[in-house]
Design a protein around this motif. Structure first.
Motif, short mmCIF file in Angstrom:
data_model
loop_
_atom_site.label_atom_id
_atom_site.label_comp_id
_atom_site.label_asym_id
_atom_site.label_seq_id
_atom_site.Cartn_x
_atom_site.Cartn_y
_atom_site.Cartn_z
N TYR A 1 -0.54 3.04 0.04
CA TYR A 1 -0.08 2.62 1.36
C TYR A 1 -1.25 2.29 2.27
O TYR A 1 -1.16 1.37 3.08
N GLY A 2 -2.37 3.02 2.11
CA GLY A 2 -3.56 2.68 2.86
C GLY A 2 -4.02 1.27 2.54
O GLY A 2 -4.29 0.45 3.42
N ALA A 3 -4.07 0.98 1.25
CA ALA A 3 -4.52 -0.35 0.84
C ALA A 3 -3.50 -1.41 1.22
O ALA A 3 -3.85 -2.52 1.63
N LEU A 4 -2.23 -1.04 1.13
CA LEU A 4 -1.18 -1.99 1.49
C LEU A 4 -1.34 -2.41 2.95
O LEU A 4 -1.20 -3.59 3.29
N GLY B 1 -4.03 -2.55 4.45
CA GLY B 1 -5.21 -3.43 4.49
C GLY B 1 -4.85 -4.89 4.36
O GLY B 1 -5.66 -5.77 4.64
N ASN B 2 -3.63 -5.17 3.94
CA ASN B 2 -3.21 -6.56 3.82
C ASN B 2 -3.14 -7.28 5.16
O ASN B 2 -2.97 -8.50 5.18
N PRO C 1 -0.78 -3.02 -4.02
CA PRO C 1 -1.42 -3.41 -2.77
C PRO C 1 -2.30 -4.66 -2.85
O PRO C 1 -2.53 -5.30 -1.84
N PRO D 1 -7.51 -5.89 -0.51
CA PRO D 1 -7.37 -4.69 0.32
C PRO D 1 -7.85 -3.42 -0.38
O PRO D 1 -8.47 -2.56 0.25
N SER D 2 -7.60 -3.32 -1.70
CA SER D 2 -8.08 -2.14 -2.42
C SER D 2 -9.59 -2.06 -2.37
O SER D 2 -10.17 -1.00 -2.16
N LEU E 1 -10.74 -0.97 1.00
CA LEU E 1 -10.48 0.45 1.21
C LEU E 1 -11.55 1.31 0.55
O LEU E 1 -12.11 2.23 1.16
#
Lengths: 284, 295
Positions: A13-16, A18-19, B129, B133-134, B137
């Motif tokens: 969800y953190g990376a999501l 980041g979208n 994701p 973005p990964s 992060l």
């Protein structure tokens, strides 16, 4: 429960979240929140980018080839294994056939280079026999069939598991009854075996159609340099080259998000179709 | 040779059918085995024989372990082997721990928040994701160029989680109740009742994790500097992409024909899987199906 949950919250969800950079002109120095918003600018650029559409087209092409040429192979192999009554042989062949599934794509690609490359095994034999050699590795025209052959080599054996499980649940008595009624092996296959595994075939086919935008990222990335982007660029490698190599993070994230949204919708739709047909689907 | 048991009603297959089947089966076995044999033979052959033969050898006349001695003598490959082994062992243990605890919690009815968490987890399967973005992060978390970047972002595989959860659910409720009555807490139940009964599933899931960690190269190429690379990424760079291996791979430099050395690296990258595979193979069908069918 907490470590696992924490993992999903942070890395998915953190990376999501980041979208959001798909809607920004991401500047590494300013960070995600400091970069300026550009609205749908990245998406506009993407839809006008011929290379992006080439990648989409390549992805669909490879997916279609895989469905037509790869999909029936595990089924055929499973049917063949199912007819074996000699269990020792059957187990041995199964073990051998599952094995390549556990080999990394790096090794699979290296193996194919060794066997089919310029100085590889096949060309070595052709050369010895004074025949003309074939150029397979690094040839854009041969690339698509090559990737399908690689997928067959790697995963066809593994793919038999689910079919074999379905086959093992066919009632022995039905075969016996059919045989007593005078049905030969072919008629038994047609009237007993096929109807019994039809649900599994339909289900896997639908799921594959739902997943049509994903075709072997690692496999393509490993060979893209040798073959060139015109044949080997798929959506995933497009994202990789635009973002990680080209540094155009916002643009690449937009392409990745596009694929994610379309892909999720397709899988969702495929699952719905599976339910309509009275199958279980992958989730409820 | 009477492992062959044909039901009484089944007619004896015609010789032609038999032959066709035999040919198909032999072809399958050869297609899998021959490439490995060529790689192994070439890695054992002398460099001269490889050159004489045009790059590959089917059966080495004078087998030698020189290629292996060269790469295991403290160069890049030796180091990468250590990285791969370390990441595989540590990663598999971490992953198993987190997957087992989460799967256990999700498998028990009435756990607070169980249903929403399950949906949360399954949704990530539907909507991954994305690569960019990964990467950002991992970068923001300061994990770049640490071995943690190979483990934490892929800590739990949803498929493995579902397999284990299905397995835990298939354990009869009476066993849980009996343990409860004896005063066992959650940890105790998990450790003394559930896990001993789930060996097949644990073996399969553990193998899947170990193979995934051992085979991973892409994350290493994204997150790590080249002097921290695991074996597969070294293999990719020097064998698949064809950069020269000789200068740096061996401690003593360019004394070897690259082909035998390259093939030796390939063998080393494959062997661990070949070693654990036979022990776990018998669990595959059982373990995979419990999860796949009732997800």
């Amino acid at each position: 429960m907490l470590p696992g949950l924490g993992y999903f919250l942070l890395f998915h969800y953190g990376a999501l979240a980041g979208n959001v950079i798909a809607f920004k002109d991401y500047v590494p120095f300013d960070g995600i929140w400091g970069s300026p918003w550009v609205g749908l600018g990245n998406f506009q650029r993407m839809f006008q980018d011929a290379e992006f559409w080439d990648a989409v087209l390549n992805t669909l092409w490879i997916a279609v080839l895989q469905i037509v040429f790869y999909f029936p192979v595990p089924l055929a192999l499973a049917l063949l294994l199912h007819t074996l009554t000699w269990t020792t042989v059957r187990r041995f062949v199964q073990s051998v056939a599952y094995l390549p599934h556990f080999i990394s794509w790096v090794i699979v690609v290296a193996l194919f280079q060794q066997v089919l490359g310029d100085t590889g095994l096949v060309n070595g034999y052709l050369g010895d026999a004074a025949l003309s050699t074939v150029d397979i590795i690094g040839n854009p025209d041969a690339f698509r069939p090559l990737t399908v052959a690689q997928v067959i080599w790697k995963d066809a054996g593994w793919g038999t598991i689910i079919f074999l499980a379905a086959l093992s649940q066919v009632d022995e008595q039905q075969y016996e009854a059919a045989a007593i009624d005078g049905a030969g092996p072919w008629r038994r296959f047609w009237h007993v075996t096929l109807p019994a595994i039809r649900p599994v075939i339909v289900l896997l086919l639908i799921m594959r159609l739902g997943d049509i935008l994903s075709v072997g990222f690692e496999q393509m990335l490993l060979q893209r340099d040798a073959v060139g982007p015109e044949a080997a660029e798929i959506i995933d490698t497009f994202v990789y080259y635009q973002g990680m190599v080209g540094g155009d993070y916002g643009f690449a994230a937009a392409a990745g998000l596009f694929k994610g949204v379309i892909g999720a919708l397709l899988v969702y739709a495929a699952n719905k179709v599976a339910h309509r047909l009275g199958e279980q689907g992958v989730y409820k | 040779m009477s492992a062959q048991t044909r039901p009484a009603w089944m007619e004896k297959p015609r010789p032609l059918t038999q032959a066709a089947k035999a040919v198909a089966l032999v072809a399958v076995v050869l297609l899998v085995c021959v490439p490995f044999l060529v790689i192994l033979s070439t890695s054992l052959a002398s460099p001269k024989e490889v050159v004489d033969n045009g790059g590959w050898v089917l059966w080495p006349t004078e087998p030698t372990l020189k290629a292996y001695r060269d790469i295991l003598d403290g160069g890049i490959v030796t180091h990468a082997l250590g990285v791969s082994a370390g990441v595989t062992v540590v990663g598999t243990l971490f992953s198993l721990f987190c997957t087992v605890t989460l799967a256990y919690a999700l498998s028990r009815p009435g756990v607070f928040g169980g249903r929403p968490v399950l949906i949360l987890v399954l949704f990530t399967f539907l909507f991954p994701p994305g690569m960019i973005p990964s990467f950002l992060l991992v970068k923001e978390l300061g994990l770049l160029d640490s071995y943690g970047s190979l483990i934490f972002p892929v800590l739990i595989n949803v498929f493995n989680l579902v397999v284990l959860r299905g397995f835990f659910q298939s354990i009869p409720d009476e066993l849980y109740e009996a343990a409860r009555l004896d005063g066992a807490g959650d940890w105790r139940v998990l450790w003394s009742v559930v896990l001993p009964l789930s060996k097949a599933a644990l073996a399969v899931v553990g193998l899947f994790y170990a193979v995934a960690y051992w085979n991973s190269w892409f994350y290493a190429s994204l997150y790590l500097e080249s002097d921290h690379w695991p074996l597969q990424q070294v293999l990719r760079t020097y064998v698949v992409a064809g950069s020269g291996l000789t200068d740096t791979a061996t401690s003593e430099g360019a004394v070897n024909a690259p082909q035998t050395v390259q093939m030796a690296v390939l063998v080393i990258a494959t062997v661990p899987i070949l070693l654990i595979y036979p022990f776990l193979q018998k669990y595959f069908t059982k373990g995979v199906l419990t999860g796949a069918i009732k997800s």
